[in-house]
Design an enzyme around this catalytic site. Sequence first.
Site, PDB file in Angstrom:
ATOM      1  N   LYS A 103       0.841  -1.202   0.000  1.00  0.00           N
ATOM      2  CA  LYS A 103       0.000   0.000   0.000  1.00  0.00           C
ATOM      3  C   LYS A 103       0.877   1.254   0.000  1.00  0.00           C
ATOM      4  O   LYS A 103       0.633   2.195  -0.740  1.00  0.00           O
ATOM      5  CB  LYS A 103      -0.915   0.029   1.234  1.00  0.00           C
ATOM      6  CG  LYS A 103      -2.014  -0.996   1.220  1.00  0.00           C
ATOM      7  CD  LYS A 103      -3.021  -0.749   2.329  1.00  0.00           C
ATOM      8  CE  LYS A 103      -2.478  -1.022   3.705  1.00  0.00           C
ATOM      9  NZ  LYS A 103      -2.306  -2.429   4.061  1.00  0.00           N
ATOM     10  N   CYS A 148     -11.663   3.264  17.103  1.00  0.00           N
ATOM     11  CA  CYS A 148     -10.625   2.217  17.075  1.00  0.00           C
ATOM     12  C   CYS A 148      -9.716   2.197  18.298  1.00  0.00           C
ATOM     13  O   CYS A 148      -9.315   1.123  18.735  1.00  0.00           O
ATOM     14  CB  CYS A 148      -9.798   2.299  15.796  1.00  0.00           C
ATOM     15  SG  CYS A 148      -9.025   3.879  15.496  1.00  0.00           S
ATOM     16  N   MET A 149      -9.368   3.358  18.852  1.00  0.00           N
ATOM     17  CA  MET A 149      -8.337   3.354  19.889  1.00  0.00           C
ATOM     18  C   MET A 149      -8.830   3.747  21.280  1.00  0.00           C
ATOM     19  O   MET A 149      -8.066   3.730  22.235  1.00  0.00           O
ATOM     20  CB  MET A 149      -7.197   4.315  19.494  1.00  0.00           C
ATOM     21  CG  MET A 149      -6.449   3.908  18.257  1.00  0.00           C
ATOM     22  SD  MET A 149      -5.978   2.169  18.225  1.00  0.00           S
ATOM     23  CE  MET A 149      -4.950   2.062  19.685  1.00  0.00           C
ATOM     24  N   MET A 164      -7.737  -4.070  17.161  1.00  0.00           N
ATOM     25  CA  MET A 164      -9.192  -3.931  17.201  1.00  0.00           C
ATOM     26  C   MET A 164      -9.933  -5.138  17.787  1.00  0.00           C
ATOM     27  O   MET A 164     -11.054  -4.984  18.275  1.00  0.00           O
ATOM     28  CB  MET A 164      -9.747  -3.633  15.808  1.00  0.00           C
ATOM     29  CG  MET A 164      -9.174  -2.394  15.195  1.00  0.00           C
ATOM     30  SD  MET A 164      -9.197  -0.999  16.323  1.00  0.00           S
ATOM     31  CE  MET A 164      -7.728  -0.152  15.812  1.00  0.00           C
ATOM     32  N   GLY A 180      -4.406   2.007  14.393  1.00  0.00           N
ATOM     33  CA  GLY A 180      -4.835   1.817  13.016  1.00  0.00           C
ATOM     34  C   GLY A 180      -4.467   2.947  12.074  1.00  0.00           C
ATOM     35  O   GLY A 180      -4.204   2.722  10.899  1.00  0.00           O
ATOM     36  N   GLN A 181      -4.438   4.171  12.579  1.00  0.00           N
ATOM     37  CA  GLN A 181      -4.291   5.320  11.683  1.00  0.00           C
ATOM     38  C   GLN A 181      -2.959   6.030  11.922  1.00  0.00           C
ATOM     39  O   GLN A 181      -2.403   5.968  13.018  1.00  0.00           O
ATOM     40  CB  GLN A 181      -5.441   6.304  11.903  1.00  0.00           C
ATOM     41  CG  GLN A 181      -6.808   5.688  11.660  1.00  0.00           C
ATOM     42  CD  GLN A 181      -7.916   6.716  11.748  1.00  0.00           C
ATOM     43  OE1 GLN A 181      -8.232   7.387  10.785  1.00  0.00           O
ATOM     44  NE2 GLN A 181      -8.503   6.856  12.910  1.00  0.00           N
TER      45      GLN A 181
HETATM   46  S1  SF4 Z   1       2.769   2.708   7.467  1.00  0.00           S
HETATM   47 FE1  SF4 Z   1       1.509   0.856   7.341  1.00  0.00          FE
HETATM   48  S2  SF4 Z   1       0.573   0.953   5.318  1.00  0.00           S
HETATM   49 FE2  SF4 Z   1       2.301   2.392   5.308  1.00  0.00          FE
HETATM   50  S3  SF4 Z   1       4.050   1.243   4.514  1.00  0.00           S
HETATM   51 FE3  SF4 Z   1       4.095   1.066   6.742  1.00  0.00          FE
HETATM   52  S4  SF4 Z   1       2.988  -0.839   7.208  1.00  0.00           S
HETATM   53 FE4  SF4 Z   1       2.454  -0.234   5.096  1.00  0.00          FE
END
Ligand code: SF4
Length: 751
Positions: A78, A167-168, A336, A373-374
């Site tokens: 990603k 989430c947190m 989560m 998560g973010q």
């Molecule tokens: S921050 Fe998360 S989504 Fe971005 S490169 Fe690192 S592991 Fe992958």
Amino acid sequence: MSATRRQFLVASAATSALAALGKPTKAFSAADGGIKWTKGVCRYCGVGCGVYKGVRDGKLVAIKGDKENHNKGFVCLKGFLLPQILYHEDRLTHPLIKKNGKLVKASWDEALDLVAKKFTESVKKNGKDSVAFYGSGQAYTEESYAANKLFKGGFGTNNVEGNPRLCMASAVGGYVTTFGKDEPMGTYDDIDHADVFFLIGSNTAEAHPILFQRIARRKEADPNVKIIVADPRMTPTGRIADIYLKFKPNTDLFVLNAFAKYFVDNDLVDKEFIKNHVAFGKGKAADQNWDAYVAFLAPYTMEKAAEVSECSIEDLEAAAKLFGCKKNRTMSMWTMGINQRLRGVWGNNLIHNLHLITGKIGIPGSTTFSLTGQPNACGGVRDQGGLCHILPYGRLVKKPEHRAEVEKVWGVPAGTISDKPGKHALAMFQALETKDIKCIYIMCTNPGQSLPNVNRYRKAMADPDTFVVVADIYPTRTTELADVVLPAAAWSEKEGVFGCTERRYQLEHQVVLPQGEARADFDILVDLAARCGYGKLLPWKSPDDAWEELLLLGKDTMYQIGGITRARLRKDHGVIWPCPTEDHPGTKLRYVKGEDPWVPKDYPHRIMFYAKPDNRAVVWFRPWENAAEMPDEEYPFFFTTGRVIEHWHTATMTGRCKELTHAKITSEVEIHPDDAKKLGVRTGDGVRVTSRRDSLIFPALVTDNSQPGLVFVHMHDAHLDRMCNRITIDQFDPGSKEPTFKICAVKLAKA
Ligand code: SF4
């Protein structure tokens, strides 16, 4: 792409084959000379990987990992494909106003004047608490701060929330109630020292791939390293597990208490540590002590845990033995699966309990470490105070001295900040339903898809009597409900600070211009403040000015961010707070004497927790309870949701990357072969999944990764017919107010 091909992709990406070790994409490596590289941060998950952003001819064309950052040059798929998120043809490039039920093009003046008019009129007519802000763990810290200040210091309402509540919040509740302050005490470096990893309620391989890779490399380097994975589903994370505890959904709190009892019964507790650093069951149970704790644990035997969780007693005992063994350094990680529960805070407390009674804390490799998560839930919302009950850097709305400190820095009259906590996320959207809140400004998030029981809140947002403003980079399931849509500049088209899971603050540089008429959220908020008559409150020329103010607010708190100046952020590859001065290296082991600047040099012990009044962390007595909605005769299956490696959140961005969308976007319902047989369902058949909220059809994926009685759907699919949150339940943890996304009850039928 076939399931087999995808499985290969998942397996590869989760380890290293698709991670990029400090190299640009192949297409650009030869043309490196034409590319200008600038340091930055991945804008997806809370791992916060350092990257270099390659720009050629004014366009972001490539990403490579930053070798000098914690991720040592690696990024996941990603992150590697980040440039695509800027250039999809769907980008919002000009403001839109809803007229006669349709969003039509408008000028910035027209749009912002309308927003200012609606919000100021509502405050005058309906009171301060008739307006609200709903933000994001993806906005930069200065952006969230600008909104926080405008709403709490300008409009005078604490109706300021953000998606980190989804989430947190339970992790925050766990850290605050156990240790006296939010945020983990360790860092990613602990991974390199741990002998045992306890991963519970976390599909690390898909949700936090670069951390998973680091864990895998640790195990590869030392075969004595052991990994315990506890999850009701077999996920790619389990591929490197030595012990996999595939427990029955909602039995994990029982298992955690059973581990504690095992430590007590087998002399694996650290009595000296407990004597010096631990208190028992504070609050209503102030008289509790070690003996009461042992008595509380009595029913949580391993035999009973095996019966309740349906794990083998041998596996449970082996896992507890590895965790508790005195010579092992143990690192627990969760996300989560623990947080998004009716008793999410309790789950967090119970994990902390295991470390406190064994003394496995504050030692490199021994720590409790919640995964975020973010990219900026920690720095931008938790630390900066972007929720309805808090103010910047650990201050509370309800404490007069905390409000006074903030009012002083803000230069507003005493009493400006309301002493009444605002509405938490779900209450905020419920207040839209009842019209107690009439105007809401939503920034950088997609509640029209991400809220649980989402139909209910979509209806409230679409109501012509509510005024909904959405600032985002792409059309989403929320912009389609809005009265005004503001085109926001994307990551890399603006500058700001991210704070990731390990308390590391990093600066994101602007490297390209925004698309079309898009503007940075920071600039939009400053402009809006001026139009609302609060120009003096947000007088800043750039995010640098807001950061100066944040340093003032954080300086003398336990966060001690005074040394994280803009100049330092421009130069360094992230700085970990506490960091009181510019020459301070940052703190890897919080609460530890000699490491944490808050701990006095003459403190009599090696560790000093922040909890008042005695600097002792609390071992809480938290029983096992049923979920908010348990399967029954009518709805006999557990329904759960989660992530896949290719996508992120509501796929607003990853859903516009062609490689990721080709790999997987359509949600399937994962169903165990035993259940599939009973229903007469094979992979690819339609399955109707019905909860008390809604009924949707998904293609079936028959897999023994699941377990009988449990079905799973990934959370990213934005198609209205497969939006999993039409099914989930909007109950929440009574302490953290975090919704219980992870468990509800459904029935299934072949469709
Ligand atoms: S921050 Fe998360 S989504 Fe971005 S490169 Fe690192 S592991 Fe992958």
